[in-house]
Design an enzyme around this catalytic site. Structure first.
Site, mmCIF file in Angstrom:
data_model
loop_
_atom_site.group_PDB
_atom_site.id
_atom_site.type_symbol
_atom_site.label_atom_id
_atom_site.label_comp_id
_atom_site.label_asym_id
_atom_site.label_seq_id
_atom_site.Cartn_x
_atom_site.Cartn_y
_atom_site.Cartn_z
ATOM 1 N N LYS A 1 0.792 4.349 -3.027
ATOM 2 C CA LYS A 1 0.741 5.539 -2.809
ATOM 3 C C LYS A 1 2.328 6.532 -2.657
ATOM 4 O O LYS A 1 1.906 7.394 -3.251
ATOM 5 C CB LYS A 1 -0.256 5.528 -1.345
ATOM 6 C CG LYS A 1 -1.090 4.948 -1.463
ATOM 7 C CD LYS A 1 -2.093 5.497 -2.117
ATOM 8 C CE LYS A 1 -3.817 4.670 -1.498
ATOM 9 N NZ LYS A 1 -4.721 5.292 -2.728
ATOM 10 N N TYR B 1 0.944 -1.564 -0.214
ATOM 11 C CA TYR B 1 0.214 -0.165 -0.088
ATOM 12 C C TYR B 1 0.913 1.377 0.112
ATOM 13 O O TYR B 1 0.526 2.583 -0.635
ATOM 14 C CB TYR B 1 -0.908 -0.132 1.135
ATOM 15 C CG TYR B 1 -2.324 1.126 1.261
ATOM 16 C CD1 TYR B 1 -3.007 0.941 0.576
ATOM 17 C CD2 TYR B 1 -1.718 2.326 1.808
ATOM 18 C CE1 TYR B 1 -3.858 1.741 0.937
ATOM 19 C CE2 TYR B 1 -2.660 2.863 2.592
ATOM 20 C CZ TYR B 1 -3.912 3.034 1.618
ATOM 21 O OH TYR B 1 -4.675 3.927 1.673
HETATM 22 P P1 NAP Z 1 -13.693 2.456 0.826
HETATM 23 O O1 NAP Z 1 -14.579 2.225 1.805
HETATM 24 O O2 NAP Z 1 -12.200 0.694 0.376
HETATM 25 O O3 NAP Z 1 -13.892 2.714 -0.704
HETATM 26 C C1 NAP Z 1 -13.087 2.180 -1.624
HETATM 27 C C2 NAP Z 1 -14.014 2.272 -3.045
HETATM 28 O O4 NAP Z 1 -12.877 2.030 -4.710
HETATM 29 C C3 NAP Z 1 -15.103 1.248 -3.211
HETATM 30 O O5 NAP Z 1 -16.370 1.560 -3.765
HETATM 31 C C4 NAP Z 1 -14.889 0.211 -3.588
HETATM 32 O O6 NAP Z 1 -15.550 -0.873 -4.713
HETATM 33 C C5 NAP Z 1 -14.127 1.132 -5.109
HETATM 34 N N1 NAP Z 1 -12.596 0.093 -6.071
HETATM 35 C C6 NAP Z 1 -11.618 -0.723 -5.009
HETATM 36 N N2 NAP Z 1 -11.595 -1.531 -6.575
HETATM 37 C C7 NAP Z 1 -12.049 -1.368 -7.237
HETATM 38 C C8 NAP Z 1 -11.903 -1.874 -8.905
HETATM 39 N N3 NAP Z 1 -10.953 -2.398 -9.034
HETATM 40 N N4 NAP Z 1 -11.959 -0.727 -10.109
HETATM 41 C C9 NAP Z 1 -12.971 0.045 -9.329
HETATM 42 N N5 NAP Z 1 -13.497 0.568 -8.251
HETATM 43 C C10 NAP Z 1 -12.712 -0.516 -6.946
HETATM 44 O O7 NAP Z 1 -11.759 3.101 0.754
HETATM 45 P P2 NAP Z 1 -11.856 4.233 0.941
HETATM 46 O O8 NAP Z 1 -12.244 4.285 2.426
HETATM 47 O O9 NAP Z 1 -13.175 5.349 1.137
HETATM 48 O O10 NAP Z 1 -10.597 5.539 0.392
HETATM 49 C C11 NAP Z 1 -10.785 5.792 -0.859
HETATM 50 C C12 NAP Z 1 -9.220 6.509 -0.863
HETATM 51 O O11 NAP Z 1 -8.406 6.878 -0.535
HETATM 52 C C13 NAP Z 1 -8.352 4.942 -1.167
HETATM 53 O O12 NAP Z 1 -7.949 5.273 -2.676
HETATM 54 C C14 NAP Z 1 -7.826 4.695 0.129
HETATM 55 O O13 NAP Z 1 -6.299 3.662 -0.488
HETATM 56 C C15 NAP Z 1 -7.354 6.403 0.170
HETATM 57 N N6 NAP Z 1 -7.187 7.253 1.565
HETATM 58 C C16 NAP Z 1 -8.401 6.316 3.021
HETATM 59 C C17 NAP Z 1 -7.682 6.333 3.781
HETATM 60 C C18 NAP Z 1 -8.444 6.096 5.145
HETATM 61 O O14 NAP Z 1 -8.701 5.907 6.302
HETATM 62 N N7 NAP Z 1 -10.108 5.373 4.798
HETATM 63 C C19 NAP Z 1 -6.431 7.139 4.339
HETATM 64 C C20 NAP Z 1 -5.589 7.696 2.873
HETATM 65 C C21 NAP Z 1 -6.154 7.357 2.014
HETATM 66 P P3 NAP Z 1 -15.260 -2.340 -4.268
HETATM 67 O O15 NAP Z 1 -14.026 -2.833 -3.488
HETATM 68 O O16 NAP Z 1 -16.493 -2.600 -4.217
HETATM 69 O O17 NAP Z 1 -14.991 -2.648 -5.506
#
Ligand code: NAP
Length: 249
Positions: free
Chosen positions: A161, A157
């Site tokens: 990133k 990861y």
């Molecule tokens: P999340 O709740 O797991 O949502 C991620 C979304 O991306 C889901 O709807 C997922 O759908 C979709 N996705 C995954 N694989 C995909 C693919 N191959 N094609 C199309 N869609 C896909 O994650 P989140 O926490 O909102 O995170 C969103 C972004 O912020 C990510 O890039 C994550 O790395 C980043 N981020 C999050 C955090 C945190 O604390 N939450 C911190 C730093 C960065 P499905 O998996 O059902 O396909």
């Protein structure tokens, strides 16, 4: 309410839930039409699109695996066809497959690099001709503070990133001469499904690390993304903005 994105059209990946859904809602509230790309959460993306249409925006849900170049090109073409144009792109879709490096499987490494890094590139690559052709556009990538500082158990990861950050800077240089801004938002620990399954001790440590003494909310990331897509950020490019409550100072 001032609508900074009135009349714009934006594509958001991973928009079915979590941060992506919050970004889609914020962009619509600020006046943008939205194409919502998702894969597993496609039904959720359709529900969010329905909400946005109720706000008076055009919104379309598109099913695509972000790591597939052809699917990315198809999704961008569909977005342009349905919304009539494209002004912004948010590469948000991301996954985790955590394990310490000596137990990391090839499948876990490949899955995370494919979705988080290749998937981000695939959509930037697909949108670049549209933005270059109109000599205007704005891309926001979503990285993570763990791509800047590293994180135990997240070699895949963190590498993906860090790659997104390098990609953002390279694209800012490539597309800047065509009037296209490319920036990155690096969230800290935000309350979503991605983080909901983490052990309580990990969550407590994130709260302790943060200068503000709490976790972040999805709308707090969405607000910064909306700003970067707006004309108010037109002289900002190649920038990485942390939204982490001071977790990584
Ligand atoms: P999340 O709740 O797991 O949502 C991620 C979304 O991306 C889901 O709807 C997922 O759908 C979709 N996705 C995954 N694989 C995909 C693919 N191959 N094609 C199309 N869609 C896909 O994650 P989140 O926490 O909102 O995170 C969103 C972004 O912020 C990510 O890039 C994550 O790395 C980043 N981020 C999050 C955090 C945190 O604390 N939450 C911190 C730093 C960065 P499905 O998996 O059902 O396909």
């Amino acid at each position: 309410m001032k609508r900074d994105l009135a009349g714009q059209a934006t594509l958001v990946t991973g928009a079915g839930r979590g941060i992506g859904a919050a970004i889609a809602r914020e962009l619509a509230l600020q006046g943008s039409d939205v194409a919502l790309v998702d894969l597993g959460a496609f039904d959720d993306a359709e529900r969010v699109a329905e909400e946005l249409r109720a706000l008076g925006r055009q919104a379309v849900a598109l099913r695509a695996d972000v790591s597939d170049f052809a699917a990315a090109e198809h999704a961008v073409a569909e977005a342009v066809g349905t919304l009539g144009k494209l002004d912004g792109l948010v590469c948000n879709a991301g996954i985790t497959r955590d394990a310490v490096s000596w137990k990391m499987t090839e499948a876990a490494w490949d899955a995370v690099l494919d979705v988080n890094l290749k998937g981000c590139f695939a959509f930037c690559r697909a949108a670049a001709p549209v933005f270059r052709g109109q000599r205007r556009g704005s891309i926001v990538t979503i990285a993570s503070i763990n791509g800047m500082r590293g994180k135990f158990g997240q070699s895949n990861y963190a590498a993906s990133k860090a790659g997104v950050i390098g990609l953002t800077k390279a694209l800012a240089r490539e597309l800047g001469p065509s009037g296209v801004n490319v920036n990155c938002v690096a969230p800290g620990f935000i309350r979503t499904e991605m983080t909901a399954s983490l052990p309580p001790a990990v969550v407590e440590r994130a709260v302790e690390e943060s200068a503000l003494g709490r976790l972040g909310e999805t709308d707090e990331v969405a607000a910064v993304v909306a700003f970067l897509l707006s004309d108010r950020a037109r002289y900002i490019t190649g920038e990485i903005i942390k939204v982490d409550g001071g977790q990584y100072i």
